[in-house]
Scaffold this active site. Structure first.
Site, short mmCIF file in Angstrom:
data_model
loop_
_atom_site.label_atom_id
_atom_site.label_comp_id
_atom_site.label_asym_id
_atom_site.label_seq_id
_atom_site.Cartn_x
_atom_site.Cartn_y
_atom_site.Cartn_z
N SER A 33 0.85 -1.20 0.00
CA SER A 33 0.00 0.00 0.00
C SER A 33 0.88 1.24 0.00
O SER A 33 1.99 1.22 0.57
CB SER A 33 -0.88 0.04 1.25
OG SER A 33 -1.53 1.30 1.35
N TYR A 54 -1.86 -1.05 10.29
CA TYR A 54 -1.91 -1.34 8.84
C TYR A 54 -0.66 -0.80 8.16
O TYR A 54 -0.04 -1.48 7.34
CB TYR A 54 -3.18 -0.69 8.28
CG TYR A 54 -3.43 -0.95 6.82
CD1 TYR A 54 -3.71 -2.23 6.35
CD2 TYR A 54 -3.42 0.11 5.89
CE1 TYR A 54 -3.95 -2.45 5.00
CE2 TYR A 54 -3.67 -0.11 4.56
CZ TYR A 54 -3.94 -1.39 4.11
OH TYR A 54 -4.18 -1.61 2.77
N1 LIG Z 1 -8.66 -0.57 -1.61
C1 LIG Z 1 -7.67 0.24 -1.32
O1 LIG Z 1 -7.85 1.46 -1.26
C2 LIG Z 1 -6.27 -0.31 -1.08
C3 LIG Z 1 -5.21 0.61 -1.02
C4 LIG Z 1 -3.93 0.15 -0.83
C5 LIG Z 1 -3.69 -1.20 -0.69
N2 LIG Z 1 -4.73 -2.09 -0.71
C6 LIG Z 1 -4.40 -3.51 -0.55
O2 LIG Z 1 -4.87 -4.21 -1.68
C7 LIG Z 1 -5.22 -5.54 -1.30
C8 LIG Z 1 -6.65 -5.81 -1.74
O3 LIG Z 1 -7.50 -4.85 -1.13
P1 LIG Z 1 -9.02 -4.65 -1.56
O4 LIG Z 1 -9.31 -3.22 -1.36
O5 LIG Z 1 -9.30 -5.27 -2.86
O6 LIG Z 1 -9.71 -5.46 -0.35
P2 LIG Z 1 -11.15 -6.14 -0.25
O7 LIG Z 1 -12.09 -5.50 -1.20
O8 LIG Z 1 -11.47 -6.12 1.21
O9 LIG Z 1 -10.87 -7.65 -0.72
C9 LIG Z 1 -9.97 -8.41 0.04
C10 LIG Z 1 -9.67 -9.71 -0.67
O10 LIG Z 1 -8.71 -10.43 0.14
C11 LIG Z 1 -9.28 -11.65 0.56
N3 LIG Z 1 -8.86 -11.94 1.93
C12 LIG Z 1 -8.97 -11.17 3.03
N4 LIG Z 1 -8.51 -11.83 4.11
C13 LIG Z 1 -8.09 -13.03 3.67
C14 LIG Z 1 -7.54 -14.17 4.31
N5 LIG Z 1 -7.35 -14.22 5.63
N6 LIG Z 1 -7.23 -15.25 3.54
C15 LIG Z 1 -7.46 -15.24 2.21
N7 LIG Z 1 -7.99 -14.20 1.55
C16 LIG Z 1 -8.31 -13.12 2.28
C17 LIG Z 1 -10.79 -11.46 0.50
O11 LIG Z 1 -11.43 -12.74 0.42
P3 LIG Z 1 -13.02 -12.88 0.75
O12 LIG Z 1 -13.74 -12.32 -0.47
O13 LIG Z 1 -13.24 -14.35 0.92
O14 LIG Z 1 -13.29 -12.09 1.98
C18 LIG Z 1 -10.89 -10.60 -0.78
O15 LIG Z 1 -10.76 -11.40 -1.93
C19 LIG Z 1 -4.99 -5.63 0.20
O16 LIG Z 1 -3.73 -6.20 0.47
C20 LIG Z 1 -5.03 -4.19 0.64
O17 LIG Z 1 -4.33 -3.98 1.83
C21 LIG Z 1 -6.01 -1.67 -0.90
#
Ligand SMILES: NC(=O)c1ccc[n+]([C@@H]2O[C@H](COP(=O)([O-])OP(=O)(O)OC[C@H]3O[C@@H](n4cnc5c(N)ncnc54)[C@H](OP(=O)(O)O)[C@@H]3O)[C@@H](O)[C@H]2O)c1
Length: 247
Positions: free
Chosen positions: A141, A155
């Protein structure tokens, strides 16, 4: 299995958001894409149907990134089913906001377990099955570079740890020609950022010089590029894609 079989990309945490966009993009690029999920079987199955409907191949595997045995089993299923592993993307992540005097131990442990330990263990499980010259991508991130608001200390710690992990692993893996890089998204339109509510999302969007959030496809495009042959000289890098937030 012959070397002509379709390349395989395993995405940890692929059922929703950025991970789902990466699954779709890599399938469009011609990879067979097994991916893990932890709770949202419905979303995982919908994504498999979407990929197959578009002429690609994907497989949903239930595996909790906080559990070492689940991670190893996901790799095992991938090898049993498809016989090879070319690209690994570790996207699974959780965010729990809170000031230090209000962070429960469970939130601290969950974020360390999934965002740091789970990333390391996923890579450790995958490596023996990867050919030399493979590609590993973590999703960190931009908060590793700049937080910008209070309440994100745990985080931020986890994502800074991933940036450091990738530098160390790049040196470990260089003799095998395996590259490892860390994509650092900024605010991206997914369920995770939706948890901030409208007010929180407006606040964050206003902190972005480009005055918008990223779409998950924009993050997936960078992952797709890193997976290509032409990106083979990039390793150990944290590549920030955040509309200028961290500047
Ligand atoms: N969105 C943002 O603004 C943002 C910014 C910077 C970085 N990120 C990073 O990008 C990545 C994806 O974020 P996102 O926004 O797409 O999140 P999200 O919408 O909450 O989706 C999270 C994904 O990770 C899976 N997951 C969560 N916990 C898990 C576990 N214990 N074991 C296996 N799978 C797990 C979830 O599976 P389920 O569907 O089964 O729950 C889902 O597929 C993360 O690493 C996050 O920190 C996001």
């Amino acid at each position: 299995m012959s070397d002509d079989s379709r390349k395989v990309a395993l995405v940890f945490g692929g059922s929703r958001g950025i991970g789902a966009a990466i699954v779709s993009r890599l399938a469009d690029d011609g990879y067979t894409v097994p991916f893990t999920y932890v709770s949202r079987e419905d979303a995982a199955n919908d994504l498999v149907a979407k990929v197959r409907g578009a002429g690609g191949d994907a497989l949903a595997i239930k595996a909790d990134s906080a559990k070492k045995d689940d991670l190893a089993a996901a790799v095992g299923t991938t090898i049993d089913r498809f016989g090879r592993l070319d690209v690994v993307v570790v996207n699974a992540g959780v965010a729990r906001m809170g000031l230090i005097d209000a962070v429960p131990l469970e939130d601290l442990d969950l974020q360390l377990d999934v965002n740091v330990r789970g990333v390391y263990l996923a890579i450790q499980a995958a490596l023996p099955h990867m050919k030399d010259g493979g590609r590993i991508v973590t999703i960190g991130s931009n908060i590793a570079v700049r937080s910008g608001f209070p309440g994100a200390s745990v985080y931020q710690t986890t994502k800074a740890a991933v940036a450091g992990m990738v530098k160390g692993l790049a040196l470990d893996l260089a003799p095998r020609g395996i590259t490892i890089n860390n994509v650092q998204p900024g605010p991206t339109r997914t369920d995770m950022i939706g948890a901030l509510g409208n007010e929180g999302m407006d606040m964050v969007t206003n902190m972005v010089p480009l005055k918008r959030m990223a779409e998950p496809d924009e993050i997936a495009g960078l992952v797709s590029y890193i997976a290509r042959n032409e990106a083979g000289y990039i390793t150990g890098a944290s590549l920030t894609i955040d509309g200028g937030f961290a500047l």
